[in-house]
Design an enzyme around this catalytic site. Structure first.
Site, PDB file in Angstrom:
ATOM      1  N   ARG A 134       0.817  -1.215   0.000  1.00  0.00           N
ATOM      2  CA  ARG A 134       0.000   0.000   0.000  1.00  0.00           C
ATOM      3  C   ARG A 134       0.855   1.272   0.000  1.00  0.00           C
ATOM      4  NH1 ARG A 134      -2.994   1.666   4.298  1.00  0.00           N
ATOM      5  NH2 ARG A 134      -2.780  -0.339   5.373  1.00  0.00           N
ATOM      6  N   TYR A 188     -16.406  13.862 -18.099  1.00  0.00           N
ATOM      7  CA  TYR A 188     -16.861  12.476 -18.024  1.00  0.00           C
ATOM      8  C   TYR A 188     -18.014  12.404 -17.021  1.00  0.00           C
ATOM      9  CZ  TYR A 188     -16.775   7.588 -16.476  1.00  0.00           C
ATOM     10  OH  TYR A 188     -17.129   6.313 -16.112  1.00  0.00           O
ATOM     11  N   ASP A 253      -8.057  16.907 -17.480  1.00  0.00           N
ATOM     12  CA  ASP A 253      -8.238  15.509 -17.851  1.00  0.00           C
ATOM     13  C   ASP A 253      -7.737  15.340 -19.279  1.00  0.00           C
ATOM     14  OD1 ASP A 253      -9.211  12.987 -18.663  1.00  0.00           O
ATOM     15  OD2 ASP A 253     -10.879  13.097 -17.257  1.00  0.00           O
ATOM     16  N   LYS A 278      -7.977   3.638 -20.559  1.00  0.00           N
ATOM     17  CA  LYS A 278      -8.245   3.934 -21.953  1.00  0.00           C
ATOM     18  C   LYS A 278      -6.973   3.792 -22.799  1.00  0.00           C
ATOM     19  CE  LYS A 278     -12.375   4.977 -20.385  1.00  0.00           C
ATOM     20  NZ  LYS A 278     -12.245   5.174 -18.935  1.00  0.00           N
TER      21      LYS A 278
END
Length: 467
Positions: A134, A188, A253, A278
């Site tokens: 982590r 988005y 973005d 993507k």
């Protein structure tokens, strides 16, 4: 046919094969006619000019695998292949290894305590061997290094998804008492919903780009834009927006453009967000998000990632690093096909409007006169599915899926009409893609004629989607 390209430029239709773009807003289709804008003309036919980001340099002080560093910079295509892998040869490796460990042995508990204290202080990556999954992972770190170099930033921090990455940014600013966000639509759909619903305690003010400066408040912690925007492909002058932000961090973005087409940090954005699911992954088999930024902000993001557990799995980090190596080739090839398809769609009487960004890219949005749902049902080669940026082409109806979560009035006000379709162009042959689109558009038109469909004036939007 109303064939205006909304968001970035207007489109005229005609017969013939040639078309060109001018930065003053003109797009002519047919006979090779070109309208030239004030900044000159960008011709698209064999694929868009990817500009400086596609052919220029990225990164500085590149390590030499034999030791030391070379002062010169490298082209983006070279960085895509080699960034994050410079140590492989001297370690006797060719392919990057996958480290699946969740924890790591340490016989120096005092030293480990000191490293953990240092991480707690500023979020810097611990020196020495890894501690716990982590806190960080060597395979994921390779991808982060590579992406930072491609975007031209000091650092990058990867997360389990794009939404996890955005959430971490908001949590960083919220922890500083800066809960107000200024944002420009469209974004988005899930990003829009996260801000609007205040799920993380944020308050959002939606503005046009020209209204950003006036919307800033003492508690504004972030300005967020997406360019080209999802799904209308509207573009924003990032340099002008960054100037309007003043000292408030601009988050851009860059999922649709990728660093192949633009690097927002070079235009003043402090934070560059990707849904790495993507184009960065590029094969539809990995889910991830990443924020490229300066090291100070990266440290805060790592602390949030450690506390919330939004870590990226090492296998995903490996797939992303592998995906980056072909990113420039994939984006340029898909962009060439997308430019060709955009021109054919603009000249097609069954299509009401085409959206295609000035910087190029592999995304197209278009509005049809017939039933868009029949187009979705009619494709056979193109996959009807959410997401984008894969090697295969995908098509979806934003009002039904990706932006369904956005209130109808807000959705339409941002230019996401009920007849809009979003096409992610892959690496198939362009003639095969056109044959599939042509057949689907034909079936949609036939169904519309039988059912009395066609253009509904109430679904049309006057004026351009500003970008």
């Amino acid at each position: 046919m109303d064939a205006d390209i909304r968001g970035t430029r207007d489109t005229g239709s005609g017969s013939g094969g040639g078309f060109g773009f001018g930065s003053g807003g003109g797009f002519a289709a047919g006979g090779g006619d070109t309208r030239t804008g004030t900044g000159g003309t960008t011709h698209i036919g064999n694929g868009p000019d990817v500009g400086t980001a596609g052919t220029g340099s990225a990164g500085t002080g590149i390590p030499d695998p034999r030791g030391g560093s070379r002062p010169r910079t490298r082209a983006l295509a070279t960085e895509a292949v080699h960034a994050g892998r410079e140590d492989l040869a001297r370690n006797g490796l060719h392919a990057a290894p996958i480290d699946l460990s969740t924890t790591y042995p340490s016989y120096d508990s005092r030293g480990e305590a000191a490293r953990i204290d240092a991480f707690a202080a500023d979020g810097a990556e611990p020196e020495g061997p890894p501690v716990y999954g982590r806190l960080g992972n060597p395979t994921v770190a390779r991808f982060e290094t590579a992406l930072a170099r491609l975007e031209g930033t000091e650092s990058a921090v990867a997360f389990a998804s794009g939404m996890a990455a955005l959430s971490a940014v908001l949590l960083v600013r919220n922890a500083m008492g800066l809960r107000h966000v200024v944002a420009v639509r469209p974004l988005y759909g899930c990003s829009d919903h996260l801000l609007t619903a205040g799920l993380l305690g944020s308050e959002v003010t939606w503005v046009d780009p020209a209204g950003i400066e006036d919307a800033l408040r003492p508690d504004t912690g972030l300005v967020m834009v997406e360019s080209p925007a999802n799904p209308t492909l509207a573009e924003i002058d990032l340099r002008a927006v960054a100037h309007a932000c003043g000292s408030v961090p601009l988050l851009a973005d860059n999922t649709f453009a990728t660093p192949v087409l633009q690097r927002p940090a070079e235009q003043g954005a402090r934070l560059v967000l990707h849904s790495a699911t993507k184009y960065l992954g590029g094969h539809g088999d990995v889910m991830a998000g990443v924020v490229a930024c300066d090291e100070e902000f990266a440290g805060r993001l790592r602390q949030v990632r450690f506390a919330t557990g939004g870590v990226l799995h090492p296998l995903a980090g490996y797939l992303l690093l592998r995906g980056l190596s072909t990113l420039p080739v994939r984006v340029r090839a898909a962009s060439a096909s997308a430019a060709e398809l955009a021109g054919r769609l603009a000249a097609d009487p069954r299509v009401a409007r085409v959206h295609y960004p000035r910087i190029g890219g592999a995304m197209i949005a278009f509005e049809v006169h017939g039933d868009p749902h029949e187009v979705i049902a009619g494709v056979r080669l193109i996959t009807p599915a959410v997401s984008l940026g894969s090697v295969d082409s995908l098509i979806q109806h934003p009002a039904s899926i990706s932006h369904r979560i956005v209130a109808e009035g807000d959705r339409r006000g941002a230019g996401v009409s009920d007849r809009l379709l979003r096409l992610s162009v892959g690496l198939e042959d362009v003639e095969d893609l056109w044959a599939d689109l042509d057949g689907a558009l034909g079936r949609a038109t036939e169904v519309g004629a039988v059912t009395g469909g066609g253009r509904n004036p109430l679904e049309e939007h006057a004026g351009s989607v500003t970008g």
